[in-house]
Design a protein around this motif. Structure first.
Motif, PDB file in Angstrom:
ATOM      1  N   GLY A 129       0.841  -1.184   0.000  1.00 41.00           N
ATOM      2  CA  GLY A 129       0.000   0.000   0.000  1.00 41.00           C
ATOM      3  C   GLY A 129       0.879   1.238   0.000  1.00 41.00           C
ATOM      4  O   GLY A 129       2.076   1.176   0.308  1.00 41.00           O
ATOM      5  N   ILE A 130       0.294   2.348  -0.340  1.00 39.80           N
ATOM      6  CA  ILE A 130       1.067   3.579  -0.408  1.00 39.80           C
ATOM      7  C   ILE A 130       0.180   4.769  -0.069  1.00 39.80           C
ATOM      8  O   ILE A 130      -1.034   4.726  -0.263  1.00 39.80           O
ATOM      9  CB  ILE A 130       1.700   3.742  -1.810  1.00 39.80           C
ATOM     10  CG1 ILE A 130       2.752   4.837  -1.807  1.00 39.80           C
ATOM     11  CG2 ILE A 130       0.654   3.981  -2.865  1.00 39.80           C
ATOM     12  CD1 ILE A 130       3.629   4.824  -3.036  1.00 39.80           C
ATOM     13  N   GLY A 131       0.791   5.806   0.462  1.00 33.78           N
ATOM     14  CA  GLY A 131       0.069   7.045   0.722  1.00 33.78           C
ATOM     15  C   GLY A 131      -0.780   6.991   1.973  1.00 33.78           C
ATOM     16  O   GLY A 131      -0.808   6.001   2.704  1.00 33.78           O
ATOM     17  N   ASP A 132      -1.465   8.091   2.215  1.00 35.64           N
ATOM     18  CA  ASP A 132      -2.340   8.197   3.377  1.00 35.64           C
ATOM     19  C   ASP A 132      -3.647   7.466   3.107  1.00 35.64           C
ATOM     20  O   ASP A 132      -4.182   7.513   2.000  1.00 35.64           O
ATOM     21  CB  ASP A 132      -2.628   9.664   3.689  1.00 35.64           C
ATOM     22  CG  ASP A 132      -1.378  10.399   4.142  1.00 35.64           C
ATOM     23  OD1 ASP A 132      -0.472   9.746   4.686  1.00 35.64           O
ATOM     24  OD2 ASP A 132      -1.319  11.621   3.943  1.00 35.64           O
ATOM     25  N   GLY A 133      -4.145   6.796   4.130  1.00 35.36           N
ATOM     26  CA  GLY A 133      -5.395   6.062   3.989  1.00 35.36           C
ATOM     27  C   GLY A 133      -5.987   5.744   5.345  1.00 35.36           C
ATOM     28  O   GLY A 133      -5.624   6.347   6.363  1.00 35.36           O
ATOM     29  N   THR A 134      -6.881   4.786   5.357  1.00 38.86           N
ATOM     30  CA  THR A 134      -7.604   4.431   6.573  1.00 38.86           C
ATOM     31  C   THR A 134      -7.616   2.920   6.759  1.00 38.86           C
ATOM     32  O   THR A 134      -7.251   2.160   5.860  1.00 38.86           O
ATOM     33  CB  THR A 134      -9.056   4.945   6.504  1.00 38.86           C
ATOM     34  OG1 THR A 134      -9.676   4.406   5.339  1.00 38.86           O
ATOM     35  CG2 THR A 134      -9.097   6.471   6.449  1.00 38.86           C
ATOM     36  N   PHE A 135      -8.035   2.491   7.937  1.00 40.18           N
ATOM     37  CA  PHE A 135      -8.177   1.060   8.203  1.00 40.18           C
ATOM     38  C   PHE A 135      -9.375   0.824   9.106  1.00 40.18           C
ATOM     39  O   PHE A 135      -9.838   1.719   9.813  1.00 40.18           O
ATOM     40  CB  PHE A 135      -6.902   0.470   8.828  1.00 40.18           C
ATOM     41  CG  PHE A 135      -6.632   0.942  10.233  1.00 40.18           C
ATOM     42  CD1 PHE A 135      -7.119   0.241  11.333  1.00 40.18           C
ATOM     43  CD2 PHE A 135      -5.886   2.088  10.467  1.00 40.18           C
ATOM     44  CE1 PHE A 135      -6.880   0.684  12.622  1.00 40.18           C
ATOM     45  CE2 PHE A 135      -5.638   2.535  11.749  1.00 40.18           C
ATOM     46  CZ  PHE A 135      -6.129   1.825  12.835  1.00 40.18           C
ATOM     47  N   ASN A 136      -9.870  -0.401   9.057  1.00 37.14           N
ATOM     48  CA  ASN A 136     -10.951  -0.860   9.919  1.00 37.14           C
ATOM     49  C   ASN A 136     -10.535  -2.234  10.421  1.00 37.14           C
ATOM     50  O   ASN A 136     -10.545  -3.205   9.662  1.00 37.14           O
ATOM     51  CB  ASN A 136     -12.262  -0.930   9.132  1.00 37.14           C
ATOM     52  CG  ASN A 136     -13.447  -1.340   9.989  1.00 37.14           C
ATOM     53  OD1 ASN A 136     -13.283  -1.797  11.119  1.00 37.14           O
ATOM     54  ND2 ASN A 136     -14.639  -1.200   9.439  1.00 37.14           N
ATOM     55  N   ASN A 137     -10.125  -2.307  11.668  1.00 40.13           N
ATOM     56  CA  ASN A 137      -9.743  -3.574  12.279  1.00 40.13           C
ATOM     57  C   ASN A 137     -10.987  -4.144  12.934  1.00 40.13           C
ATOM     58  O   ASN A 137     -11.291  -3.861  14.083  1.00 40.13           O
ATOM     59  CB  ASN A 137      -8.617  -3.357  13.295  1.00 40.13           C
ATOM     60  CG  ASN A 137      -8.078  -4.663  13.839  1.00 40.13           C
ATOM     61  OD1 ASN A 137      -8.594  -5.733  13.545  1.00 40.13           O
ATOM     62  ND2 ASN A 137      -7.032  -4.573  14.647  1.00 40.13           N
TER      63      ASN A 137
END
Length: 177
Positions: A129-137
């Motif tokens: 992955g690259i750059g700014d992003g989000t996650f949902n654990n």
């Protein structure tokens, strides 16, 4: 020369000639099917071509990956999905505050290229992955997802259930659980 030997030589020659033709046909069939799926989703030829270029980039970054639909790739540990151009999903993914929807028991990531990763198998996986992003654990409460630097040292972790933002560029490996 015996008839049997002549037949064997002719059979081998036919296999050498037909092999590349048959394998070339077999390898283009899935691509044609994916193009048909893209057109059925209402994409123009240009949009379908751009979508396939984005999917090809995901495939190139993960040698074990396999394309399974017009915009989905099976990767080790889960799937990667490229949003269909112009779709509501693409617009939602463009929102820097949007957290990816995520099934119960999964770890989902949205990177700066708007590629959605969905990990549902426990293991240690390369991540591109690259750059700014989000996650949902969205794994079982208390399950710790770990994110690693290039050298394999742990960069940070997230205890489920949690959502957040991250810069994915320095993350090279993931252990969802």
């Amino acid at each position: 020369m015996s008839a049997r030997k002549t037949l064997a030589i002719l059979t081998a020659a036919a296999a050498l000639i037909a092999g590349p033709v048959l394998s070339a046909h077999a390898s283009t069939t899935p691509t044609a099917t994916y193009a048909e799926q893209a057109r059925a989703a209402g994409l123009s030829e240009q949009q379908a071509g751009e979508l396939q270029r984005q999917v090809d980039a995901v495939l190139a970054r993960s040698p074990q990956a396999r394309q399974t639909s017009a915009n989905t790739v099976d990767i080790p540990g889960g799937t990667a999905t490229v949003a269909l151009p112009g779709s509501a999903e693409a617009r939602a993914q463009a929102d820097p505050e949007a957290y990816p929807s995520c099934a119960d028991g999964h770890l989902c990531i949205l990177d700066g290229r708007n590629v959605r990763y969905d990990y549902y198998r426990c293991g240690y996986y390369d991540f591109d992955g690259i750059g700014d992003g989000t996650f949902n654990n969205n794994q079982t409460s208390g399950t710790r997802a770990r994110f690693y630097n290039q050298n394999g040292s742990e960069r940070w972790s997230s205890v489920a259930k949690a959502v957040g933002t991250a810069n994915w560029t320095p993350v090279y490996h993931i252990r969802p659980c």
